[in-house]
Scaffold this active site. Sequence first.
Site, mmCIF file in Angstrom:
data_model
loop_
_atom_site.group_PDB
_atom_site.id
_atom_site.type_symbol
_atom_site.label_atom_id
_atom_site.label_comp_id
_atom_site.label_asym_id
_atom_site.label_seq_id
_atom_site.Cartn_x
_atom_site.Cartn_y
_atom_site.Cartn_z
ATOM 1 N N TYR A 83 -11.298 -3.470 3.023
ATOM 2 C CA TYR A 83 -10.385 -3.252 4.117
ATOM 3 C C TYR A 83 -11.247 -2.892 5.419
ATOM 4 O O TYR A 83 -12.004 -1.985 5.464
ATOM 5 C CB TYR A 83 -9.501 -1.941 3.639
ATOM 6 C CG TYR A 83 -8.674 -1.532 4.664
ATOM 7 C CD1 TYR A 83 -8.982 -1.102 6.013
ATOM 8 C CD2 TYR A 83 -7.330 -1.100 3.943
ATOM 9 C CE1 TYR A 83 -7.740 -0.696 6.884
ATOM 10 C CE2 TYR A 83 -6.305 -0.532 4.741
ATOM 11 C CZ TYR A 83 -6.449 -0.528 6.071
ATOM 12 O OH TYR A 83 -5.419 0.094 7.031
ATOM 13 N N ASP A 89 -5.606 10.168 9.772
ATOM 14 C CA ASP A 89 -4.212 9.449 10.164
ATOM 15 C C ASP A 89 -3.912 9.975 11.341
ATOM 16 O O ASP A 89 -4.031 11.125 11.826
ATOM 17 C CB ASP A 89 -3.222 9.753 9.187
ATOM 18 C CG ASP A 89 -3.392 8.734 8.023
ATOM 19 O OD1 ASP A 89 -3.351 7.552 8.190
ATOM 20 O OD2 ASP A 89 -3.608 9.433 6.812
ATOM 21 N N GLU A 142 1.033 -1.249 -0.002
ATOM 22 C CA GLU A 142 0.044 0.059 -0.064
ATOM 23 C C GLU A 142 0.859 1.220 -0.004
ATOM 24 O O GLU A 142 1.636 1.311 0.968
ATOM 25 C CB GLU A 142 -0.821 0.240 1.217
ATOM 26 C CG GLU A 142 -2.346 -0.434 1.128
ATOM 27 C CD GLU A 142 -3.222 -0.317 2.300
ATOM 28 O OE1 GLU A 142 -3.965 -1.151 2.291
ATOM 29 O OE2 GLU A 142 -2.756 0.700 3.094
#
Lengths: 401, 266
Positions: free
Chosen positions: B174, B60, B49
């Site tokens: 995911y 994040d 990735e």
Amino acid sequence: MNTFEPEKYPDSRGHFGPYGGRYVAETLMPALLELEKAYHDIANDPGFQYEFHDLLHHYVGRSTPLFHAKRLSNHLGGAAVYLKREDLAHTGAHKINNTLGQALLARWMGKKKVIAETGAGQHGVATATVAALFGMECRVFMGTEDIERQAPNVRRMRLLGAEVVPVASGTGTLKDAMNEAMRYWVGAVHDTFYVIGSVAGPHPYPIMVRDFQTVIGKETREQILEEIGNLPNMLIACVGGGSNAMGLFFPFINDPVEIVGVEAAGKGIETGKHAATLGAGSVGVLHGSKSYVLQDEHGQIQEAHSISAGLDYPGVGPEHSLLKDLKRVRYESIEDKQALDAFQTLCSLEGIIPALESSHAIAQAMIEAREKPKDEIIVVNLSGRGDKDLDIITQNLKFEI
Amino acid sequence: MNRIAETFESLKQKREKALVGFVTAGDPNISDSLSLITAMCEAGVDILELGVPFSDPTADGPVIQRSSGRAIAKGVNLPAVLEMTAKIRAKTEKPIILFSYYNPIHAYGNEAFYRDAEAAGADGVLVVDLPPEESDEMTDCWSGDALSLIRLIAPTTPLERMKKIAESASGFLYLVSKTGVTGSDGLDTSDIARHTQTLRSVSQLPICVGFGISTAEDVAAVASAAEGVVIGSAFERLIEENLDNPALVSIIAEQVRKYKEATKIS
């Protein structure tokens, strides 16, 4: 004047034409869908609306006056300038209209914790205030640069029982505070309500914040019709994210009234150090919605610059982007030094200390009024008071207070 | 069969789960990043990735925020990431997923992005802030189906919504391990097992689990419940701690081998 048909926007997914939407991580999507449903419910609930308006009256002190600034008008020698006195609302700015609405909604949804981002600190103070009123836990994210330049508001938030979380990432300003608030929300979404302070962010925030703020425009409309018997010729408000502007503009959007939004030109558009997102930005995605943003060719968001912390933001509410494209609102920009000049003028001529954000709108009104005949009326949204800005003012105007 | 499907098929034969390795492209700079990635693929990363650096990574945690900042400081943007992709593709047949926020792709242009990502040899794209409600504007501009659109499923995603998301997904799903940003702590493996089970009731696609997985023990625990384990912040933390260490590449490779070992079904 181009027409805007507000009933066409936004669509069911929160799009204002090409703008708006919900560009967020999947973790937040269910919360936004739940929020949208709850907002729809309260918008049609008479009990909620009664309590909201009751508190706006008895707690916030509304309606706020519409004041004819005669000495300023005479000084300019043109159109009559009226000030919508949002600076007189409880906590000193229009922000409380929205935080009160959102806190009531949080309570309706059973959330006992609220978070907020803040730039100038006015939204943070307004959130801390309603959190105290409703007995909620409150956390406010604020950039370290803004903590420095808006220290009085930091003290107010802490006094009101809120935790102020310093955000040092990026430039330590409003954009970074909002990034951090979104990150925190991702981890706390099950029990925490995010009180966004502007008509920005993912759907339904832009319409929700606008709707809570339209009390400004609705009152202005009634007040001017009662006093003069006519609609004003022009409305002016400053635009960072754009909530005080949408609040004033929206109730007049289908009227034959010229509307001007004022962005911060900082040190000058040509220097690159500005916050004129609509004037000099391009279309992108920031903080959950598509709108004009300040970015480089690769889609990296760029720093905004303004003497006013509340306008120091590289994005803008999506509905403003649509209103710009439709040419329903004319967007101008005012430099730091023009805003400082307007600040001083209003202090000395009317005995009113405006917020630096609102001083941008005053500065634009000083330009517009001079060119208009005396029988025309300009309404300026005096969105907040300037006590919080005294440190910056003394530094920039080189005098002692 | 495409590279992603082939990878899961061959791992199944070998009784292994996929080790999905995330790094921010161009951190700490383009040439070191390429050496790192090459070493990671050789040491056992099954799917790569590649993070596209973005100025405002709101999903994040601090570790990946800083790695993104380091890459941007070196002038790494989407065009450079695509060039890196082509260089990596010349060396390995492992699947490459571009992991991005939407704004860099939007600025590049959706049509051009598809064309150039395919040409560079990318196999999929995961756009963290582009939920199914908004993703048509991107995929409608795609001229083919060479890129898999990897979808995120969160612990907060209700069953009906899982179904809808799974229908439009390809490659793999995911699954976000918990509500939070990347690299946060408090991994609950029993929770993950429950979520993968629910997800399996609505989709046949392989499931990879990511966010906050950092130790080989975590990897083994998650691998028992899913087809793949994503490691991101843990690699980036090692990179950050060893920025000036000449042994950086071998340190990362060693960590990859430990993780890879933990993905093997005993």
